[in-house]
Structure formats: C-alpha cells, structure tokens
Design a protein around this motif. Structure first.
Motif, short mmCIF file in Angstrom:
data_model
loop_
_atom_site.label_atom_id
_atom_site.label_comp_id
_atom_site.label_asym_id
_atom_site.label_seq_id
_atom_site.Cartn_x
_atom_site.Cartn_y
_atom_site.Cartn_z
N UNK C 14 -56.18 -36.90 13.33
CA UNK C 14 -56.83 -36.29 12.10
C UNK C 14 -55.77 -35.42 11.43
N UNK C 15 -54.99 -34.91 12.30
CA UNK C 15 -53.81 -34.30 11.88
C UNK C 15 -54.24 -32.62 12.09
N UNK C 16 -55.02 -32.37 12.62
CA UNK C 16 -55.40 -31.05 13.07
C UNK C 16 -54.41 -30.39 13.96
N UNK C 17 -53.84 -31.16 14.93
CA UNK C 17 -52.52 -30.42 15.52
C UNK C 17 -51.26 -31.52 15.46
N UNK C 18 -50.32 -31.15 15.61
CA UNK C 18 -49.04 -32.05 15.87
C UNK C 18 -48.73 -32.30 17.42
N UNK C 19 -49.21 -31.75 18.29
CA UNK C 19 -49.02 -31.86 19.46
C UNK C 19 -50.08 -31.66 20.56
N UNK C 20 -50.27 -32.54 21.49
CA UNK C 20 -51.37 -31.73 22.41
C UNK C 20 -50.47 -31.57 23.66
N UNK C 21 -50.56 -30.32 24.31
CA UNK C 21 -50.14 -30.05 25.63
C UNK C 21 -51.09 -30.22 26.82
N UNK C 22 -50.49 -31.26 27.50
CA UNK C 22 -51.44 -31.26 28.47
C UNK C 22 -50.77 -31.86 30.06
N UNK C 23 -51.29 -32.56 30.80
CA UNK C 23 -50.54 -33.21 31.92
C UNK C 23 -50.44 -34.62 31.79
N UNK C 24 -49.47 -35.25 32.44
CA UNK C 24 -49.64 -36.78 32.64
C UNK C 24 -48.98 -36.85 34.00
N UNK C 25 -49.23 -38.16 34.28
CA UNK C 25 -48.69 -38.77 35.47
C UNK C 25 -47.42 -38.87 35.66
N UNK C 26 -46.48 -38.31 36.42
CA UNK C 26 -45.12 -38.54 36.25
C UNK C 26 -44.77 -39.23 37.74
N UNK C 27 -43.15 -39.54 37.74
CA UNK C 27 -43.01 -40.47 38.72
C UNK C 27 -43.22 -39.70 40.14
N UNK C 28 -43.51 -38.44 40.17
CA UNK C 28 -43.53 -37.99 41.37
C UNK C 28 -44.97 -37.10 41.49
N UNK C 29 -45.72 -37.03 40.63
CA UNK C 29 -47.05 -36.60 40.76
C UNK C 29 -47.33 -36.20 39.20
N UNK C 30 -48.30 -35.12 39.24
CA UNK C 30 -48.74 -34.74 37.71
C UNK C 30 -47.60 -33.70 37.38
N UNK C 31 -47.53 -33.73 35.99
CA UNK C 31 -46.57 -32.97 35.42
C UNK C 31 -46.84 -32.70 34.00
N UNK C 32 -46.31 -31.62 33.40
CA UNK C 32 -46.74 -31.14 32.01
C UNK C 32 -46.24 -32.22 31.01
N UNK C 33 -47.15 -32.30 29.78
CA UNK C 33 -46.76 -33.37 28.76
C UNK C 33 -47.12 -32.87 27.42
N UNK C 34 -46.29 -33.36 26.50
CA UNK C 34 -46.27 -33.14 25.26
C UNK C 34 -46.60 -34.29 24.37
N UNK C 35 -47.88 -34.40 23.92
CA UNK C 35 -48.27 -35.72 23.36
C UNK C 35 -48.14 -35.49 21.75
N UNK C 36 -47.44 -36.33 20.88
CA UNK C 36 -47.40 -35.88 19.69
C UNK C 36 -47.83 -37.36 18.91
N UNK C 37 -48.16 -38.29 19.50
CA UNK C 37 -48.95 -39.27 18.82
C UNK C 37 -50.46 -39.70 19.31
N UNK C 38 -51.19 -40.20 18.53
CA UNK C 38 -52.48 -40.40 18.87
C UNK C 38 -52.58 -41.49 20.20
N UNK C 39 -51.61 -42.51 20.10
CA UNK C 39 -51.70 -43.40 21.14
C UNK C 39 -51.23 -42.85 22.49
N UNK C 40 -50.47 -41.65 22.49
CA UNK C 40 -49.95 -40.90 23.43
C UNK C 40 -51.01 -40.28 24.16
N UNK C 41 -52.23 -40.13 23.62
CA UNK C 41 -53.25 -39.36 24.33
C UNK C 41 -53.73 -40.01 25.53
#
Lengths: 673, 169, 290
Positions: C14-41
């Motif tokens: 919806x364009x409310x935000x340009x990025x979502x700052x959260x966590x994602x699964x990284x190669x070694x465990x949980x890590x911070x993530x910057x999601x900038x596309x709807x698919x990335x969510x």
C-alpha cells in the motif's frame, strides 16, 4: 603559545606571613608557558596594578594570573587592570592563596606548597581561557502587566510614570481586582474604593498605558528585552468606540437574575452588564452564556431578544463580534494575577482540597466567606452596607467568624498561612460592631498573626475596645436548626467543648492563586510551587524576579499578600523594569553556555535541566531549505551560566564559557602527582 | 590524630581535590579564611559556578591524576543560586556514588556536602573529616596502578597526559 | 508469523512504508532484515531467537535507514522502551515510523543458537519481565508464551558482589575491565548511544583515554554507565556483542536498581514519561550528603 604572567601578592603580611610568596613566584617560573613571574607587597595597590599592566605591554602576555585574595574580592579589580592594558579581561584569573591558604594554615612549608599548587592550577586554566566579550541585547522598552488588580495597577502606573509604555491586560471586564470588592481596609478602616477608584481612572487616562480589559494572554515568545506577546481580546459584543457607557442596555435586559460575580453571588446582575458602577473601562459586556440571544443561537434557534441593541442609541451592540488576537512587543513582563479564595462548596478544583463538610460545604445559606462579608459590609454592596443574612434578610445578632479555613491544614487544604485572614477577621468584627451595635461577634482562631505596622494594635482594638470575643480553638461541626446555626467547637485554652448558636457564620478561607495560573506560568516559562504560586528567583535577594529573566512577579500570585505588600512588590517590579529599560542595550556577562553545532545530537537533555528555559530548538537546513537536523541553541540573553547543561550533555557539545571542560581539565591535570 | 596534626615524617599525606560551587561552598571557604579557621592543608579547590556543572568525569580524571580523595560541595537544597543545579547534581552523584561503590571504590574517598556561604566552620569540618578519613584509607594505589599503559610501555612514547607519571616497566 | 508477514506485505504494497525492519532466517540463525518489497515480507520471522534490539537502526546515526523514508519496525515490548526513549529524546519523530509490536514470551541470549527457549536458556533480562506486549505500537501481532519468572542471575551476582568487601569488587571489575579492547561495540549497538561525536572520541580535552589500558577502560565504562543511567532499557545488547564477554549487564542492571530504588523509576515505553536524570524532586533522598 601561551605567554602567562604570574603576580604573587603578599597582601602586606596577610599572605606573606605563612606563604613564601617569592618562592611561589620562583616555582611558577618553571611552569611551561609562564614568561613572567613576580611577587609584590600589595598587588591591588596602584603600583601593583601598574606592574600587571606594564608586564602585559612589555612581555606581550596572553594571560594573567594574580595569586592573591579571593576572586570575590578583587577579580573585578584585576580584570579592569588587564583590560586597561589592552588585554581581554577574561584572560585574567585569580588564584586564591589568602582565604583558601595563608589564612587557614600555619605551617609555612605546607602553605607554600599549597599556594604553588593553587597558582599552578589557575595557570593551567588561564592557558585555556579565551577572550570573551560582553553580550549586548537590544531591549524593547515597553512592559506588559498581566492582571489589573491593585498590584497590576500600581506596577503599570509606576512604570508609565517612569516614562515607559505599558500594556495592561485584565481578564475580567473591569480592572480593580479584589480590592474593588472590599468595604474598608485594615488597619486604617479607610474605604477601599475611595483609595482605589482614582488609581483605576488614572490607569484609564494615562497616555502611556494601553488597557486591554476582558482580554487574556494567549502566548508569549522570546526572552528578556524581546518578548512577543499575543493577547486575546475577548468579544464583549459591544463596540468600544461607539459605546458611551450610558447604561440603557443593562436596564432593558430581561435576564436580571444572574448571580453577580462582583457581589460574590449575593446580588444579581443582567446578562449585559457592567460589573460595578465605578468599572474601568465603563463598558458593558454581554455574558454569552447567559444572554437569551446567544443561548438561542447555541440551540440553533433564531435570534429573538435584542432589547439591548434596540435600547442603544449609539448602535454599539454587536452580537457578531469575534475574539481578536493582538500582538505586542515588550521587553519585560510583570505577572500580577492575584488570588482566589478556597471555595466553601463541595466541589473542589483539586484532589488534595477536600472542602469542609462539617461546615455544610456552603449549603447553609448563612454560612458565607470573607469576601461575601466584604460585600455585605460595603456601602455599594447588595444590602447597601447593612449586615443582613442572605437567607431571610434579618440582621444577625450573633455572628461567628472561623479563621484558618483551608489554611494551615495539610489534610484538607493548604499547609501555608494565608497571612491576611487574622487581620480581616478583626476588621470584620469591627465593621459588624459599628453596624450592629447590640450584636456579638465571636472569633474562633488558632493564633493571631498580626505582624505589620499597626496590625497588632488593630487586632487588640477589636478585642479590647470593640467587644469581639476571641476563642482559641476550632469548630468541629455546624448544622442548621430552624433559622439558627448550631456550632460545636472546642476551646483549647479552657480545655473544654463549646456549644453555641449563631445567626450567621463567616469562614475566613485560604488564599489560593487564580485558576489557570499554571497554564499562564507555562506560557511564560516561569516556575510555580505545588500550590500554583509563582516562584520568585530568590526568596531573599530576588523576591520580585522570576527565574526567567525579564519576567517579574507582584502581589498575591506569588504568595498570600495584603494590600501594602502587594503594592510594595508592584513598585519593586516597576523599579526593576525601569532599571532594565534604562539602556537601549542590555549588557550581560559572557559566561554563558554555547552549543557546538557540529556535535550536538539534539537529545535536549540540556533543555530538560535548564532552570531558565534558555535552551531553544534550532533547525539546521540543507541548501534546499529542508530541515536536516534539529539541535540545541542557548539563548545568551536568558542563560544564567550555571553549566548544568554541560555536565548533563553526553557528548559535551555545550560549553559554559569561562568554565569550559578544557579549562577544568587543565586544572585537574595541574593537580596531578 | 586529627587532620591538622602534622604528619609524622614520611607519613602518608592524602591529596584531595575539591569541586565546589562558586556561590555557597567557595564563599563558605572564603569565610573560613576570613575567620582564620585552621584546617588541614591537603585540599585543593577547583571553583565551578554550580554543583550542576560538576561532571562525574572530573572525579574519575582527578583519581587518574593521583587524587586520594574527592570533595564535592555546593549549596544546600533550596539555596542554589541557579535554582536547581544542586538538585540535578544530587541525583547525578547519588547514582555515581553507588556506581563507584559497585566498582569497588571505597566511597569514603568521595565526600559530598552542602556548605553554605555562612558555614565556614562546617567547611573546616568537612575538610578535616575528609582528610582524616582518607588518611586512614591510605593512598589510592588501586587507581594509580591503573596507570599501566601498554602503549607507553611498548613504544616508550608516553602520552602527554602521563607526563610526570610513574610508568612501571 | 503469518499475521506479521501479511501486515508487512500490506504496509509495503500500500506504500505506507518503504521498508520493514524485522528479523529473518540467516545462514547461522536469526538476524535483522530490511524488507523493501511486498514479496520480501515472506522472509520475516519472529521467535525466541530474535534477540536484537532493532531500535538502534532507528538512531539518526544510521542515515541509510533515514534515506529509506518512512519505515516500519517490528518490536518486542523491551524494544518499545528503546523506541520510546528515542522519541522522548527527539531522535525520531513518532509519525516517521510505523511500529509493529510482537507479543513476546521471552528470548534466548544467542540468536545463532538452536537451543529451545527454556528456563535454562532464557535471557536473564526476560526473567521476571511482566510485559507480553508493548503499549507503544501501531499494530500488535502474534501470540506470546507465558514468560519466565525470576530470579535474575544478574541480581544474584550483584547481591553477591555487594556482600563482598570493596577490594573484592575492585578486583572483580579490574579483571573484567582489563579484557576490554575498546572496540566500542557496546556503544555502537546501544540504541540509546546515538551521539554524532562520542565523548570517548574527543581529544580536547581527553576525559577518556582511548588506548585499551585499565585506566581508560575504567573511565569509559564509568562514563557509559552514567550516560545510560535512567535511560538504559535493559535490552542486553551491549553484553551480547562484547567480544571479550565482559558482564556489562551487571553494571546497567545495578544502575537500573539504583534508579528504581531511589527514584521509583522503571524504563517506560511511554515517551511522555520523563527519565529520572534531568528531573528532580525537592525531597530526593540525600543520605550520602554531609
């Protein structure tokens, strides 16, 4: 590279007796940066000061250290000498080797070692001193006075008589304040209106006073010498220019049963009204909450009653008038908003105020407060000065006064003493005695506090000559039986309970600041205590200044005050204001805080600790004009130089000139082993 | 032995740095002088406008520079020349003192006091008490031992702030 | 998790935000993530390994996030306190960030660990934490476990140290602080350490000696503790990132106890609640002042 001159004073024998002054001068020669170090018998003497001046000129000194007495003693002397030689005076500092050394130690060796340390400390400081220049701030030489009671009137007249313009803002329709409601004043029993009314007229006619009645301060910006004040001129629904004050409108108004504020609810007024005959300005005001036309408008009904407009020969009634905002530039502000009385009703404006259920919460009609008694006793009052009971209009033959209602009572009211009640109750008993010769006045009191010129004599007179019966003790309960008020109390001198009947009871209720004082104080950035009284800058030495430079306080908005106190304070504020206005530019010491704009992170810890509101927000913009950062700015006109901001700043991005981190660091370094 | 008694030869004499406000304690110390009140000579005063100006870093730096004790003193509550500087200082130093205690610094080395401009006698007492107390605690060698500087030791280059300090090999 | 991903997708699409700052699964465990596309969510996660306090990315010291414009941030109740701190201290405008609160029943210490969340592995700061969800949030998603009761191991250690003589405490801290290499990771990770120019980097004057010797280390950790007094939100990040394993959480916890006992203050996720340092009461205790 620093070129410091050190001048060690013997102060006759005062320093020389326990400190080897020559040794100190010699020891300082080895300190890097010191190019000149001498000792002399009396450094503050003319030849001594000349030595300093000569050395500055001959050795090209960049800093001067005078090891002598306390800076509180001679800092000004030596800074003047330094300036006299063409060096910035703030490059001179004093090392206190007399009060802090020679006078408190007897061991010559130890005292000398300490004197060297003290001098070296100051040498390191002076190496890091920078030239500072006196801050000059332009001053708008007009004053704003908030509140048109006796304090505001006195302040406005004194400032205006001193040749400066004054804006006087009063929130009510007329100036005069509570003093205009009083009958006679203690301790002289002169008629209050007789002494006040001429002053009110004088305000109105004064060429340098601009009166904004029925107006309130909307906002205040700026700082000492440069305030911008917006005043809301509330709609009176009457055109001030057209109205000639004939009063025809008030006579035809059909709504005549509105309790009069001026008569404390004991008399009635109309919806379009002049609060009292001597009102200044003598202009009627439409009370929009009570006027039939506005009540209909509020309900969406058409305008019906326009009797006042019809009666007005000048066409001055303007039902569509709107509030107007006017802006005034002023250089100083006097706050004189006065007081209100602790209400005797059940509803109290604050949680900590409990009211007095045992006295009927004001539901017994013949239990009134002190101001209501003033109106009954006043010749201009609802009873034309006759003491008559509100319930049935009979003359009370037994009247009881209760002191300290809400005062000195932390449980239900205020812990403070309201100061004026002892005196006005004594006055009330006298007024009663003069009007009801066969009546008996009884007073329940805790102590009699009659400190003031002629006050003790006055209260003694009430007791000894005017027949008032004083009982030391409190009343525990009052209730009504028929038309009699039953009183249950305790005489603490006799140590026994008392029961008595009364026809009327007067409660001497506590003085409290006006409602809305906290909002006004916040607009002005002045502090107030837990009761809402405006805080003075110093309880002894700066009693009429607030902690915001350029804002002064007079009268009962600062603490309970009687008329002479309020007037004295008002004149004091006027003298402060006129002093401030004496010059076009205000000169201030440059030892103020200064923000390093590149490093400031804009956390505003400094703003939170600043007692003076000197820290402002400053926008840093890019070339396109977009705000990229918001950082702190210390207004040098407001800063008092305490340095609390610097100790609080995490990144030390604000520096107090004259006591910078660099300077203090140097001093600490100098004390190292 | 009281604070003013001359130390026995070779005995330990503590070095105490005092940070005081200009309006109350500095003036109170002036009054002690004017009243010729004799006191221990171990204290060196650094004048600040207000206790609100006194930064905890001043204290750590003074310890680094070899102070055995510290005095912080200013106006009594409600007397502050700047209205509230002492109240802010009171919170700051209440926390600082507990922090120092937690880190193992004997808080007897740090004295906090309110001394008004009229309390010359109290200033003398504060000074003498602090000197007696710190003298009993002995030199603050714990802090001085922290002088060990691997950079200086390794390179032989002594940073300017260490000049004059004993740098153990 | 579905709820979180759907919300993030909606905010981005919806364009409310340009990025979502959260966590994602990284190669070694949980890590911070910057999601900038709807698919990335769909990459977003939240579980007990999401220990990082993402609020430090909101700090103005990190302009890359600022360049993204309006962002959304996923936050645990404890992270909300940090965001409240940044708002309180005018570091971020409230309207520039969308806050997605996640309900939380505690996290472990190490985001790379595969250990389950148990009484044994839960982070010390989560013991006794009463908050299952924060108050400072625009959206609140997820479900929370029951949380963990005390006692905090740090509190026990603090008591133990307090009972020991001062020399013991001094020795303990010297042995710990001696390890410090002054990498300043504790500062970099701290959401409340956001100055452009840190006092520790200042050279004129140099209050804090920069080389990693015991004296400079002492000055640094004292300064840090004082600057964080009443501001620390106890997110535990400083201790987590310390490469030398210095128990920095003991210091912050101790100061928090002092502030709580003396001034009845606990870090709040209400930006309007003032911090205890920078305010005062006329009747503050002063038993330590002569």
């Amino acid at each position: 590279m620093a070129r410091i001159g050190v001048f060690v004073c013997h102060c006759g024998e005062n320093i020389g007796r326990t400190v080897d002054c020559h040794g100190v001068a010699e020891a300082c020669k080895d300190v890097p940066g010191v190019v000149h170090s001498v000792d002399y018998k009396y450094m503050c003497s003319d030849p001594g000061q000349q030595m300093v001046k000569n050395a500055i000129a001959e050795k090209g000194l960049t800093g001067v250290v005078v090891a002598a007495c306390s800076p509180h003693m001679h800092e000004k002397t030596f800074r003047r000498a330094t300036a006299g030689a063409g060096l910035n005076p703030f490059l001179c500092e004093m090392a206190n080797v007399r009060e802090h050394c020679s006078w408190i130690h007897e061991d010559r060796e130890k005292a000398t070692v300490k004197a060297v340390d003290i001098t070296k400390t100051i040498i390191e400081k002076v190496k890091r001193n920078v030239p500072l220049n006196t801050i000059r701030i332009p001053v708008t030489r007009r004053a704003l006075v908030i509140g048109g009671g006796i304090a505001g009137i006195q302040a406005a007249l004194d400032i205006a008589d001193g040749g400066r313009e004054v804006i006087l803002v009063e929130k009510g329709p007329s100036i005069g304040g509570h003093m205009s409601q009083l009958s006679e004043t203690f301790p002289t029993l002169d008629c209050s209106q007789c002494i006040l009314t001429p002053r009110m007229v004088e305000v109105y006619q004064h060429p340098r006073i601009k009166l904004y009645a029925y107006s309130e301060v909307e906002s205040v910006e700026g700082y000492i010498g440069n305030f911008k004040v917006t005043v809301r001129r509330k709609a009176r629904s009457v055109d001030e220019d057209k109205c000639n004050g004939c009063g025809a409108c008030t006579q035809v108004c059909p709504n005549k049963k509105i309790p009069s504020e001026f008569d404390c609810g004991l008399g009635k007024r109309t919806a379009i009204y002049v609060p009292f005959p001597q009102a200044v300005p003598n202009l009627p005001t439409v009370d929009r909450n009570k006027c039939l036309l506005f009540m209909n408008r509020a309900k969406g009904r058409p305008d019906t009653c326009k009797k006042c407009a019809d009666a007005c020969a000048k066409g001055a009634i303007d039902f569509d008038q709107q509030d107007r905002l006017v802006t005034e530039d002023v250089g100083a502000i006097v706050v004189a908003t006065g007081y209100q009385l602790y209400t005797i009703g059940k509803d109290q404006p604050k949680d900590n105020l409990k009211g007095y259920g045992e006295y009927g919460y004001g539901t017994i009609p013949d239990v009134i407060d002190g101001l209501q008694f003033e109106r009954l006793a006043s010749a201009s009052g609802p009873t034309s000065g006759k003491i008559l009971r509100p319930s049935d209009g009979k003359e009370p033959k037994r009247i009881v006064f209760l002191q300290c209602i809400g005062s000195r009572d932390p449980q239900k009211g205020m812990e403070y003493c309201s100061k004026i009640c002892c005196m006005y109750v004594a006055k009330h008993t006298m007024l009663y005695h003069h009007k009801v010769h066969d009546g008996q006045a009884t007073v329940f009191y805790m102590d009699i506090r009659a400190a003031g010129k002629g006050y003790e004599e006055f209260s003694r007179r009430a007791i000894e000559e005017e027949g008032a019966q004083y009982i030391r003790g409190r009343v525990s309960r009052m209730w009504r039986e028929g038309d009699v008020i039953k009183i249950l109390g305790f005489d603490t001198l006799e140590g026994e309970p008392i029961e008595m009947d009364a026809d009327m009871v007067v409660l001497a209720t506590a003085m409290r600041p006006q409602p809305g004082i906290d909002a006004l104080a916040q607009k002005l950035s002045v502090s107030y205590d837990q009761h809402g009284f405006i805080n003075e800058a110093h309880p002894k030495l700066r009693p009429v200044e607030t902690n915001t430079a350029g804002i002064f306080v007079a009268g009962a908005c600062q603490a309970p005050r009687d008329i002479p106190d309020a007037v004295a304070m008002a004149s004091a504020t006027a003298s402060k204001v006129l002093g401030l206005f004496a010059n076009e530019m205000l000169e201030r010491e440059p030892t103020v805080a200064c923000v390093n704009e590149a490093n400031c992170a804009g956390c505003f810890h400094c703003e939170r600790v600043c007692a003076y509101g000197a820290v402002e927000h400053k926008d840093i913009k890019d070339r396109a004009g977009n705000v990229v950062r918001v950082i702190a700015y210390v207004n040098p006109g407001v800063c008092q130089g305490c340095g609390t901001c610097q100790a609080t700043c995490p990144s030390k991005s604000v520096e107090l000139q004259g006591f910078t981190d660099e300077q203090i660091w140097g001093e600490i370094q100098a004390l190292g082993v | 032995m009281d604070a003013t008694t001359p130390a026995v030869a070779g005995g330990f004499e503590p070095r105490i740095t005092a940070f005081v406000c200009n309006w109350c304690t500095y003036t109170g110390a002036d009054l002690a002088g004017t009243s010729r009140l004799q006191m221990a000579s171990n204290v060196r005063i650094i004048r600040l406008p207000c206790t609100g100006r006194i930064d905890p870093m001043f204290i750590t730096k003074a310890f680094e520079r070899g102070a055995d004790g510290i005095i912080v003193s200013g106006c009594h509550p409600a007397d502050c020349h700047y209205n509230a500087g002492n109240y802010h200082a009171r919170r700051r130093f209440a926390i600082f003192r507990e922090l120092m205690d937690f880190l193992g610094v004997d808080t007897g080395r740090i004295t906090f006091s309110w001394v008004s401009a009229s309390e010359g006698g109290k200033w003398r007492d504060v000074v003498n008490d602090a000197v007696t107390r710190v003298r009993a605690l002995g030199p603050f060698t714990d802090y001085r031992k922290l002088v060990v500087d691997p950079v200086a030791t390794a390179t032989g280059v002594v940073p300017p702030e260490h000049v004059g300090k004993e740098v153990p090999a | 998790m579905t709820e979180l991903r759907e919300l993030a997708r909606r905010l981005l699409s919806e364009g409310t935000v340009n990025a979502v700052l959260g966590w994602e699964e990284g190669p070694r465990g949980a890590r911070p993530a910057f999601v900038t596309t709807p698919e990335g969510a769909d990459t977003l996660i939240f579980d007990h390994r999401c220990v990082h306090n993402l609020a430090s990315y909101l700090s103005p010291r990190r302009p890359h996030l600022k360049r993204l414009g309006k962002v959304a941030m996923v936050l645990k109740p404890c992270d909300a306190r940090a965001v409240a701190g940044l708002i309180r201290e005018t570091q971020i405008p409230r309207d520039k960030v969308v806050l997605i609160g996640v309900r939380c029943g505690g996290v472990i210490t190490d985001p790379d660990s595969t250990a389950p969340l148990t009484e044994a592995t839960v982070a010390d700061r989560c013991r006794g934490c009463p908050d299952r969800e924060g108050h400072l949030a625009d959206h609140t998603v997820g479900t929370a476990g029951p949380g963990f009761a005390g006692p905090s191991k740090r509190a026990q250690k603090i008591e133990e140290l307090a009972a020991a003589p001062a020399e013991k405490r001094w020795a303990f801290w010297q042995s710990e602080l001696e390890k410090c290499v002054r990498c300043h990771a504790c500062r970099q990770v701290c959401p409340m350490c956001y100055c452009d120019r840190c006092l520790a980097d200042k050279t004129q004057p140099r209050w804090i000696e920069s080389s990693p010797h015991a004296r400079g280390n002492m000055a640094w950790h004292v300064a840090r503790a004082m600057h964080l007094a009443g501001r620390c939100v106890d997110c535990g990040e400083c201790e987590r990132v310390c490469p030398e394993g210095i128990p920095l959480g003991l210091i912050t916890r101790k100061i928090a106890q002092v502030v709580s006992e003396r001034y009845d203050f606990r870090p709040s996720d209400d930006p309007a609640v003032p911090a205890p340092v920078g305010t005062y009461r006329m009747d503050d205790p002063q038993e330590f002042i002569l």
